[in-house]
Design an enzyme around this catalytic site. Structure first.
Site, PDB file in Angstrom:
ATOM      1  N   LEU A 109       0.857  -1.178   0.000  1.00 47.25           N
ATOM      2  CA  LEU A 109       0.000   0.000   0.000  1.00 47.25           C
ATOM      3  C   LEU A 109       0.892   1.225   0.000  1.00 47.25           C
ATOM      4  O   LEU A 109       1.962   1.229   0.613  1.00 47.25           O
ATOM      5  CB  LEU A 109      -0.906   0.017   1.245  1.00 47.25           C
ATOM      6  CG  LEU A 109      -1.987  -1.067   1.342  1.00 47.25           C
ATOM      7  CD1 LEU A 109      -2.695  -0.983   2.691  1.00 47.25           C
ATOM      8  CD2 LEU A 109      -3.002  -0.940   0.208  1.00 47.25           C
ATOM      9  N   ASP A 110       0.448   2.287  -0.688  1.00 46.01           N
ATOM     10  CA  ASP A 110       1.210   3.526  -0.702  1.00 46.01           C
ATOM     11  C   ASP A 110       1.332   4.094   0.706  1.00 46.01           C
ATOM     12  O   ASP A 110       0.539   3.773   1.600  1.00 46.01           O
ATOM     13  CB  ASP A 110       0.526   4.568  -1.596  1.00 46.01           C
ATOM     14  CG  ASP A 110       0.512   4.146  -3.058  1.00 46.01           C
ATOM     15  OD1 ASP A 110       1.325   3.285  -3.436  1.00 46.01           O
ATOM     16  OD2 ASP A 110      -0.329   4.672  -3.809  1.00 46.01           O
ATOM     17  N   MET A 111       2.293   4.979   0.898  1.00 46.35           N
ATOM     18  CA  MET A 111       2.540   5.549   2.215  1.00 46.35           C
ATOM     19  C   MET A 111       1.308   6.257   2.772  1.00 46.35           C
ATOM     20  O   MET A 111       1.039   6.216   3.971  1.00 46.35           O
ATOM     21  CB  MET A 111       3.728   6.527   2.173  1.00 46.35           C
ATOM     22  CG  MET A 111       4.141   7.044   3.549  1.00 46.35           C
ATOM     23  SD  MET A 111       5.703   7.941   3.545  1.00 46.35           S
ATOM     24  CE  MET A 111       5.252   9.407   2.635  1.00 46.35           C
ATOM     25  N   THR A 113      -1.819   5.523   2.090  1.00 47.41           N
ATOM     26  CA  THR A 113      -2.996   4.656   2.050  1.00 47.41           C
ATOM     27  C   THR A 113      -3.095   3.841   3.332  1.00 47.41           C
ATOM     28  O   THR A 113      -2.090   3.343   3.842  1.00 47.41           O
ATOM     29  CB  THR A 113      -2.939   3.706   0.840  1.00 47.41           C
ATOM     30  OG1 THR A 113      -2.868   4.489  -0.355  1.00 47.41           O
ATOM     31  CG2 THR A 113      -4.159   2.810   0.774  1.00 47.41           C
ATOM     32  N   HIS A 200      -0.195   2.657  -8.390  1.00 47.51           N
ATOM     33  CA  HIS A 200      -1.139   3.760  -8.119  1.00 47.51           C
ATOM     34  C   HIS A 200      -2.441   3.589  -8.888  1.00 47.51           C
ATOM     35  O   HIS A 200      -3.040   4.571  -9.335  1.00 47.51           O
ATOM     36  CB  HIS A 200      -0.498   5.109  -8.486  1.00 47.51           C
ATOM     37  CG  HIS A 200       0.585   5.533  -7.545  1.00 47.51           C
ATOM     38  ND1 HIS A 200       1.306   6.694  -7.752  1.00 47.51           N
ATOM     39  CD2 HIS A 200       1.076   4.993  -6.402  1.00 47.51           C
ATOM     40  CE1 HIS A 200       2.205   6.834  -6.779  1.00 47.51           C
ATOM     41  NE2 HIS A 200       2.069   5.810  -5.938  1.00 47.51           N
TER      42      HIS A 200
END
Length: 247
Positions: A109-111, A113, A200
């Site tokens: 997961l993105d930072m 998210t 993304h």
């Protein structure tokens, strides 16, 4: 499962180096199935055999499965410069040499998210879940920068269900997303279910329809849902029933 040397298994579980294990076998009562063992090369089946050291049972995990409710501002990496990582949120008990080598993330997961994040030592499960052929669903709660009219919501729904064209970002090429399902909760919030994990992807899909993600949280993988009782930054071990929901 193939048998392994006793000293190797105990070293994996944090009892020291193999040299330390040889000393341990001489100085402590190390039992395998109730029988004291002095030979560091004694063959052990981690799935079936019971091991104890001075009366304390050693819990040998063939595989470990954890669910975390990831908070924002943590990166999905073992090391990332000045940023804290999701591994920093794990207890010291999960920092044995074996687990530090084997425990890994199932996807990322993105930072910025939040939400459902899986850790495991099971490489076969990870391969199955992240393989493009698996089509494991992932559902996200999406907060949007600006409100969408009912008319445009219907158009977005149609485009996502058909497989929308997504533009390039950074070094990643554009692509045609697989058909996805969206449920509108209100004019700025939706749940989106996708079946792949491009870079993304959710953010790029909404960018393709003229909006921007300002909040993103993964709430399920397959039929496995994020435990609502699990606070941000906390985690729990998955049960066999939990695992059946994602395999």
């Amino acid at each position: 499962m193939a048998k392994e040397r006793l000293d190797k298994l105990l070293a994996h579980e944090g009892f020291g180096s193999r040299k330390d294990i040889r000393k341990l076998l001489r100085s402590c009562e190390v039992l395998v199935n109730g029988k004291q063992i002095y030979d560091p090369g004694f063959a052990v089946d981690a799935e079936k055999d019971n091991i104890s050291v001075d009366g304390e049972e050693v819990n040998l995990h063939k595989n470990l499965y954890l669910m975390m409710n990831k908070p924002q501002h943590y990166v999905c990496s073992t090391k990332e410069g000045d940023h804290e990582t999701v591994f920093d949120l794990l207890d010291d008990s999960l920092r044995t040499p074996y687990l530090q080598e084997k425990l890994h993330l199932v996807g990322r997961l993105d930072m910025d998210t939040e939400g459902l994040l899986l850790f495991t030592t099971d490489g076969e499960l990870t391969h199955r879940l992240i393989s493009p052929k698996s089509h494991i669903s992932k559902t996200y709660l999406c907060g949007l920068e600006h409100a969408e009219t009912a008319e445009h919501q219907a158009e977005i729904t149609k485009q996502f269900e058909a497989g929308i064209e997504v533009g390039p970002e950074d070094n990643e090429q554009g692509f045609t997303a697989q058909p996805a399902q969206i449920t509108w909760l209100n004019d700025t919030t939706a749940q989106l279910t996708i079946y792949e994990g491009k870079y993304h992807q959710v953010k790029r899909m909404f960018a393709a329809v003229g909006n921007k993600i300002v909040y993103l949280k993964r709430i399920s993988m397959g039929q496995l849902k994020l435990d609502k009782e699990l606070e941000l930054g906390k985690y729990k071990e998955l049960t066999d029933k939990d695992l059946e929901l994602i395999v």
